[in-house]
Design a protein around this motif. Structure first.
Motif, mmCIF file in Angstrom:
data_model
loop_
_atom_site.group_PDB
_atom_site.id
_atom_site.type_symbol
_atom_site.label_atom_id
_atom_site.label_comp_id
_atom_site.label_asym_id
_atom_site.label_seq_id
_atom_site.Cartn_x
_atom_site.Cartn_y
_atom_site.Cartn_z
ATOM 1 N N ALA A 115 14.083 10.433 25.545
ATOM 2 C CA ALA A 115 14.094 9.030 25.133
ATOM 3 C C ALA A 115 15.442 8.643 24.533
ATOM 4 N N ILE A 116 16.093 9.572 23.842
ATOM 5 C CA ILE A 116 17.410 9.293 23.266
ATOM 6 C C ILE A 116 18.453 9.168 24.366
ATOM 7 N N PHE A 117 18.445 10.078 25.328
ATOM 8 C CA PHE A 117 19.454 10.091 26.381
ATOM 9 C C PHE A 117 19.215 9.023 27.440
ATOM 10 N N ALA A 122 18.405 -0.855 26.486
ATOM 11 C CA ALA A 122 19.441 -0.815 25.465
ATOM 12 C C ALA A 122 18.907 -0.096 24.224
ATOM 13 N N ARG A 123 18.294 -0.823 23.319
ATOM 14 C CA ARG A 123 17.651 -0.286 22.124
ATOM 15 C C ARG A 123 18.534 0.734 21.419
ATOM 16 N N LEU A 124 19.837 0.433 21.303
ATOM 17 C CA LEU A 124 20.753 1.375 20.669
ATOM 18 C C LEU A 124 20.360 1.642 19.236
ATOM 19 N N LYS A 127 17.409 3.850 18.681
ATOM 20 C CA LYS A 127 17.713 5.270 18.872
ATOM 21 C C LYS A 127 18.449 5.843 17.675
ATOM 22 N N VAL A 128 19.401 5.069 17.144
ATOM 23 C CA VAL A 128 20.129 5.523 15.955
ATOM 24 C C VAL A 128 19.166 5.695 14.781
ATOM 25 N N ALA A 129 18.269 4.726 14.593
ATOM 26 C CA ALA A 129 17.301 4.817 13.499
ATOM 27 C C ALA A 129 16.390 6.023 13.670
ATOM 28 N N ALA A 130 15.958 6.291 14.903
ATOM 29 C CA ALA A 130 15.091 7.443 15.147
ATOM 30 C C ALA A 130 15.818 8.755 14.852
ATOM 31 N N LEU A 131 17.079 8.846 15.242
ATOM 32 C CA LEU A 131 17.863 10.050 14.974
ATOM 33 C C LEU A 131 18.079 10.252 13.479
#
Length: 217
Positions: A115-117, A122-124, A127-131
């Motif tokens: 899901a990250i890759f 978009a949803r950048l 992804k940053v928040a999830a990481l």
């Protein structure tokens, strides 16, 4: 489509994590049952899963999408729940063989990194928040292991023949608190860098051409 710069950087930091892990494994006199098990889980979640997602993501992602497994929040929650469930005292005691633990951690972390890759949407910032959230949760657990004044688990969690002491628990925490920033925080940093780089490139493409000044008479 996969984000190639992210996977390139991931390969570099994974090499650093692997070097740390092999260094600790080579010191059997200080690495005990808990630290060895933690190292195995770190390898699965921060080495094997990102490598599989980056290498075979183009083939694996369609399968996950067809199965309806494409939600990043759900993947992040499942990964966190799986990790803490298997590292709670009942989970450690129930997972003595390691096979169910490894399978569940590999599946949840592989889904997370796919899901990250995945760059289909978009949803950048999601992804940053999830990481960042995932890295923070794992680092908090690692800090607890490292700074706890006593061993948090008894021998029953690792089998009657295993010996668990405070030094082994602290080593497991130190290894984990080293691997988490290298993996999750670095991946978030690279995603933000790619976002800024894309903005710069877009501005260059849309900027009006600079007219060359004429020569004087």
């Amino acid at each position: 489509m996969l984000s190639k710069p992210v996977t390139d950087v991931m390969f570099a930091e994974l090499a650093a994590v692997a070097a740390l892990i092999f260094f600790v494994i080579g010191h059997d006199e200080i690495a005990g049952a808990f630290s060895h098990r933690m190292i195995a889980h770190i390898v699965l979640m921060t080495v094997v899963s990102p490598l599989l997602a980056g290498t075979f993501g183009a083939h694996l992602m369609p399968v996950f999408r067809m199965a309806g497994l494409k939600s990043l929040p759900a993947a992040a929650v499942l990964q966190a729940v799986s990790f803490f469930a298997w590292h709670a005292p009942p989970g450690l005691a129930a997972g003595q063989t390691g096979v169910p633990v490894s399978a569940m951690l590999l599946f949840s972390s592989l889904w997370f990194w796919l899901a990250i890759f995945d760059q289909a949407g978009a949803r950048l910032w999601g992804k940053v928040a999830a990481l960042l959230l995932t890295g923070k949760l794992f680092c908090l657990y690692a800090i607890l292991l490292t700074l706890a004044p006593r061993a948090l688990y008894n021998e029953a969690a690792f089998g009657s023949a295993a010996k668990l002491d405070l030094a082994d628990q602290q080593l497991a925490g130190l290894v984990m608190i080293t691997a988490c920033p290298l993996t999750y925080l670095l991946a978030a940093t690279v995603l933000i860098y790619r976002w800024f780089w894309g903005l710069c490139e877009a501005q260059k493409e849309t900027a009006p051409p600079v007219m060359a000044s004429g020569n004087g008479s």
